[in-house]
Design a protein around this motif. Structure first.
Motif, PDB file in Angstrom:
ATOM      1  N   UNK B  63       0.880  -1.211   0.065  1.00  0.00           N
ATOM      2  CA  UNK B  63       0.019   0.042   0.002  1.00  0.00           C
ATOM      3  C   UNK B  63       1.010   1.086   0.043  1.00  0.00           C
ATOM      4  N   UNK B  82      -1.198   5.743  -1.043  1.00  0.00           N
ATOM      5  CA  UNK B  82      -1.454   4.654  -0.335  1.00  0.00           C
ATOM      6  C   UNK B  82      -2.162   3.453  -1.158  1.00  0.00           C
ATOM      7  N   UNK B  83      -1.565   3.042  -1.967  1.00  0.00           N
ATOM      8  CA  UNK B  83      -2.292   1.938  -2.639  1.00  0.00           C
ATOM      9  C   UNK B  83      -1.335   1.175  -3.635  1.00  0.00           C
ATOM     10  N   UNK B  84      -1.706   0.528  -4.619  1.00  0.00           N
ATOM     11  CA  UNK B  84      -0.943  -0.296  -5.424  1.00  0.00           C
ATOM     12  C   UNK B  84      -0.525   0.630  -6.727  1.00  0.00           C
ATOM     13  N   UNK B 128      -7.533   5.893  -4.811  1.00  0.00           N
ATOM     14  CA  UNK B 128      -6.765   5.533  -3.570  1.00  0.00           C
ATOM     15  C   UNK B 128      -7.500   5.392  -2.518  1.00  0.00           C
TER      16      UNK B 128
END
Lengths: 949, 131
Positions: B63, B82-84, B128
């Motif tokens: 993340x 904060x994610x892929x 996100x």
């Protein structure tokens, strides 16, 4: 430039197609003119002949449209890549079932789809519209003229500037693109189609566009009726026949929009069904206005009020469809939308399309405004029509708000025309923006749809009915309060605004259910409206439940609302193959993956266990990674969802290791791995040092590798032996020197098959090591014959003869020899000699069994090797008379070559997926409500059609 | 005055209130300079700085994805999502990010990529965080 005679082109269909395009355009003009004069001559003797010409013209137009579409399918099916449209949307590997999707993927195809539905609807009107046929068809044909002009493909040269009218789908690739390849006469043999976007290769793309375009096309019919009403000054007569068409349009357009939502939710990884994207909004707006129109139309039919508003709403519905076409196809939406088309140079035509019909509507309306009948008295505040009208206004209000916000890019463009330095505005957070306003609209609509059912048109008997109605509504409200608390117990809604919305929507559900059961007595003929309104309430309840309470179970299981800022809520987890992970009560495992065409299916297993450890629920989901058409690169990740009554579990892959997702990267990564060769012998281990750079420190890890065994007949999961293979394998134990508990076994294999070399490495994820068996290991396994110094020994059965330090005993022959390299054939004469070999120093005994073979006229032998003693045995010959055999024996005295391992450090594991899993509670209420709404609309069509006749 | 006129006037009044509050939802595309001074969400249109380091290692944190964006003024700034990491991120021609500054990093809550492609102007929309 000198012209080239191109080879292999099929130019005839393109020429035919363009002729059909021109024919369809001219015949639609003919239909407009003929139906115009027919309308002018209604009631006279020449009406019938004008109408006949109109019908012929429109039929000719219809046939031409079919012929254009037919020709396009022909060139697409034949894969004539000389045509730009074919080249852009078709490829050799395109599955036949996606040919329709490929057809309407492009702008020209979708314009044709729109025209196709107008042809069908026009055909129905010709036979059913009776007196309305001439004026309605005149307008419909006029709309066809405008849409038809979009694919006309005519060039006008004004000397200084040239103007292009429409984009012809039969354009040749070499006319549209400039590339050196077109200098070659046989360029066709060298090009391939680019094909259909893999994201669009699913059944949604097959059913969604035709439904949506039928929805678009069907909004033209109420528009045509409204114009016809104004034109022929029959302001009341058009209201009855138009209503079934409006309801039909509402049902189909609504279904089309919902299908888009269902597509997004079921097959795309957006994690929702509605995102307030401009393109979505601009198909929703006409639908909302159409609904407002249906309501005022009902009022007008029952009471004579609201005829003007019915005109306005139906005119506006179609104008908004054209406006939405402009927004999505002109490129003006630019960076604000996920799925807008790119510019095609049709802006001027699209703007004239809107402006023309806008002017037509406005002029006709103001010309007739004073003649449109309006009742003198005001409607009563206790009447159904009053509140229905308020409802229609609320709907319009909603449409205005959505259009206003969505049109922001248009203002920006206009403002920039006057003030080049103007900085475009944008909505920072669209979803919150739209939800904030539209939820209050929903509150009003839900309230009105719940209450208005119980009122009567013209407030008949209101004085006597009032106490009864009030009491009934009171009871329903009380029931709803209870229901709201119960629902909130399940949903746990934290904002009062949403509680208000929930209450009113539930009220609408309860009130309409009550009305359905107790007033319509479930009479299906008249139940349509209650059912549709009930559906609306249910739909909003479903969207509150699933929207507010959707939760990521793929991580942060302890994240309590409010503790973390929104963007910090982590959504993804890494799932290693075969390693279960606990996620909100589920044990989740990535079991395996496999390819189906260019779709890679990942099997994700969910298990729910009781406290005692028994499995109480288990299911598999198959989210996919969709690769491009040549399967070298991931194009998209598509989700899979477990549906259950109360909630959905939505699972999708957010990412896979790049070496798995991109073949080119995988190759460069493999190339970038720094393999170092380590010669190894069975006697002593080798050592490998791995330096790990952390932020400011350096860690050195030391591994040892020991050779356990080697084989010329390796086996493994990945490698399956085939005849003719030359394969070598080794078993290696690798240990972490600092911590001997960390030890792993790898079985690398090197294979030569049909002249090609393959490596099957051993991967140690924990140590990030990859171990390959180098081809330099062959001398370890195979000794060149010229290195051997053979001695010929003759044996008789039972002889014990000495060779160097060994004693060899000939103990017998085997007539069905078993030798790894020997594959028996019929008529072979093959024997092996059983040789017991004893090391005279150690006393140890081993067996060798070389084979002697006569196959036809050839004879040969398969040698046997005692690897550890490095003894080689060849079966030279048999003397049947004396019963003696001749064996050639050699001992390899040279130092044994070492095995060579090539080992790469920093080889990270690649058997994982990054997973996102979301629970959507109550989402099925949304779908159920939506379906009920459409069914309700559909049921009303039947009812109103019967009334219209 | 007819009742319907009263209703109409009320609606117009509400509309005026709504439009004036809706103005708060609007903003021009900001740059990192203004983002630093502002405490609220801003939208920035820029391009990916391809020569700067991109960091996404799911094995460490699935993340956390960071990269550098160059805004309209040419300023480069580290952006954290904060994610892929989205598919084909490197190919993006333009990036529109929504978010705010925090501890020297721009924290993106929303990202829209515009990718050149052989297909229709296909864009990839990344959420996100839930909204």
């Amino acid at each position: 430039m000198e012209s080239i005679q191109y080879i292999g082109e099929h130019l005839l269909p393109g020429k035919l197609g363009h002729i059909f395009i021109l024919l369809s355009f001219v015949s639609s003009l003919l239909a407009v003119a003929a139906y115009y004069f027919a309308t002018k001559h209604i009631g006279t003797t020449s009406y019938a002949s004008w109408r006949r010409i109109g019908r012929v013209g429109y039929s000719l137009h219809g046939i031409s449209v079919f012929a254009i579409i037919g020709t396009m399918f022909y060139i697409m099916l034949q894969q004539y890549y000389e045509y730009h449209y074919v080249w852009e949307h078709v490829s050799e590997d395109l599955d036949f079932k996606y040919i329709f999707s490929a057809f309407w993927e492009g702008q020209e195809g979708s314009f044709l789809l729109w025209m196709f539905w107008h042809v069908i609807l026009g055909g129905i009107l010709m036979f059913s519209a009776k007196n309305w046929e001439a004026p309605v068809m005149a307008i419909l044909a006029l709309i066809q003229v405008f849409i038809g002009s979009m694919i006309l493909g005519l060039y006008f040269d004004f000397g200084l500037s040239e103007f292009r009218l429409g984009s012809n789908p039969f354009m040749l690739l070499r006319d549209l693109k400039e590339a050196p390849i077109f200098a070659q006469a046989d360029y066709l043999e060298k090009i391939k189609g680019t094909g259909l976007n893999p994201l669009l290769q699913n059944y949604w793309m097959t059913i969604h566009p035709p439904t949506l375009f039928l929805g678009f096309a069907s909004t033209s019919i109420p528009f045509c009726y409204a114009i016809a009403g104004l034109w022929t000054k029959q302001h009341r007569a058009w209201l009855k026949p138009v209503l079934p068409w409006a309801l039909f349009s509402g049902a189909i357009l609504g279904t089309g929009i919902l299908m888009g939502g269902a597509w997004a939710y079921e097959a795309l990884s957006f994690g929702g069904y509605w995102a307030w994207d401009p393109v979505e909004n601009m198909s929703l707006v006409p639908w909302i206005i159409l609904l407002a129109g249906i309501h005022t139309n009902l009022i007008a039919n029952s009471t004579g009020y609201s005829i003007k508003s019915s005109y306005i709403f139906y005119l506006l519905t179609f104008l908004m469809i054209v406006y939405s076409t402009f927004l999505t196809r002109s490129g003006v939406l630019g960076e604000t939308s996920v799925h807008a088309f790119t510019e095609m140079g049709l802006e001027v035509q699209l703007i004239s399309f809107i402006v023309f019909f806008l002017l037509l509507s406005v002029v006709l309306f103001f010309w007739q405004m004073r003649n449109i009948p309006t009742p003198k008295t005001e409607e009563s505040a206790a009447s159904r029509e009053f509140w229905m009208f308020i409802g229609a206004l609320v709907l319009l209000f909603s449409a205005v708000l959505i259009t206003g916000s969505t049109s922001l890019p248009v203002y920006n463009k206009i403002a920039a025309l006057f003030d080049p330095g103007f900085e475009g505005k944008t909505i920072t957070d669209p979803i919150t923006h739209y939800n904030k306003y539209q939820m209050w609209i929903a509150v009003f609509i839900a309230l009105l749809s719940g209450v208005a059912q119980f009122l009567r048109y013209s407030a008949v008997n209101w004085k006597q009915q009032a106490p009864k109605v009030m009491k009934r509504l009171g009871i329903l409200a009380a029931i709803t309060v209870g229901l709201t608390f119960l629902t909130n117990y399940w949903l746990d809604i934290y904002a009062w605004q949403y509680l208000v919305l929930l209450f009113f929507c539930l009220f609408s559900v309860v009130a309409n259910l009550d009305y359905l059961i107790n007033f319509t007595r479930l009479n299906l003929k008249v139940a349509g409206s209650s059912l549709a309104h009930l559906g609306f309430g249910l739909m909003v309840v479903g969207s509150i439940a699933s929207g507010l309470n959707k939760r990521h179970i793929s991580s942060n299981p302890f994240a309590t609302r409010g503790l973390l800022e929104e963007e910090l809520i982590k959504k993804n987890v890494v799932l290693f193959k075969g390693v279960p992970l606990k996620m909100s009560g589920y044990d989740v495992t990535y079991v395996k993956d496999e390819f189906q065409g260019n779709n890679r299916l990942y099997e994700i297993n969910y298990k729910k266990k009781s406290p005692a450890g028994e499995v109480i629920e288990e299911f598999n989901l198959f989210p996919t990674a969709l690769y491009n058409n040549v399967v070298t690169k991931v194009a998209a990740y598509n989700p899979d969802t477990k549906h259950s009554l109360t909630e959905d579990l939505f699972t999708h892959i957010a990412s896979i290791p790049k070496v798995e997702a991109d073949a080119e990267f995988a190759k460069s990564f493999e190339d970038s791995l720094n393999y170092i060769n380590y010669p190894i012998s069975g006697e002593e281990p080798i050592y490998i040092l791995d330096t790990i750079l952390a932020l400011d420190t350096m860690v050195i890890r030391k591994f040892s590798a020991e050779l356990v065994s080697t084989t010329k007949h390796p086996e493994s999961e990945e490698y399956e032996a085939q005849e003719g293979d030359l394969a070598i394998g080794a078993k290696i134990i690798i240990k972490n020197v600092e911590d001997l508990k960390d030890q792993w076994t790898v079985d690398p294999i090197f294979l030569v098959r049909k002249g090609q070399a393959f490596q099957f490495p051993g991967q140690i994820n924990e140590a990030s090591l990859r171990v390959n068996l180098s081809p330099a290991s062959f001398p370890y396994f195979f000794t060149p014959e010229e290195q051997l110094d053979y001695e010929l020994i003759s044996f008789k059965l039972g002889d014990k003869l000495r060779f160097k330090d060994y004693e060899i005993e000939f103990s017998g022959v085997n007539k069905t020899p078993d030798h790894p390299d020997y594959i028996a054939q019929p008529k072979d004469i093959a024997v092996s000699a059983n040789l017991l070999v004893r090391d005279t120093r150690s006393g140890e005994t081993k067996t060798a069994a070389p084979v002697y073979l006569i196959r036809g006229k050839n004879q040969g032998s398969f040698k046997d090797v005692l690897d550890d003693w490095r003894l080689h045995f060849n079966f030279e010959s048999i003397d049947p008379e004396s019963g003696s055999i001749k064996i050639r024996v050699a001992k390899n005295e040279q130092a044994r070559p070492k095995l060579v391992l090539s080992i790469a450090k920093k080889s990270f594991r690649t058997d994982y997926v990054v997973l996102e899993a979301i629970i959507f509670p109550g989402i099925n209420f949304f779908w159920l409500g939506a379906i009920l709404m459409m069914v309700g609309l559909g049921m009303s069509i039947v009812h109103r059609r019967n009334l219209a006749h | 005055m007819k009742k319907i006129h009263i209703v109409g006037m009320i609606m117009i009044a509400i509309a005026i209130v709504m439009i004036s509050t809706a103005a708060d939802d609007l903003s021009t595309y900001a740059d990192f300079q203004t983002a630093r001074q502002s405490n609220s969400l801003v939208k920035i249109a820029g391009v990916l700085s391809k020569d700067k380091e991109m960091q996404y290692d799911p094995a460490i944190d699935p993340n956390y994805f960071s990269f550098f964006v160059k805004d309209s003024k040419g300023e480069e700034q580290k952006v954290v999502l904060y994610g892929s990491k989205p598919q084909d991120f490197e190919l993006s021609e333009q990036i529109v990010i929504t978010g705010k500054m925090k501890d020297g990093d721009f924290i993106a809550s929303d990202m829209l990529l515009k990718c050149p492609s052989k297909y229709k102007d296909e864009e990839i929309y990344i959420k996100a965080a839930e909204s």
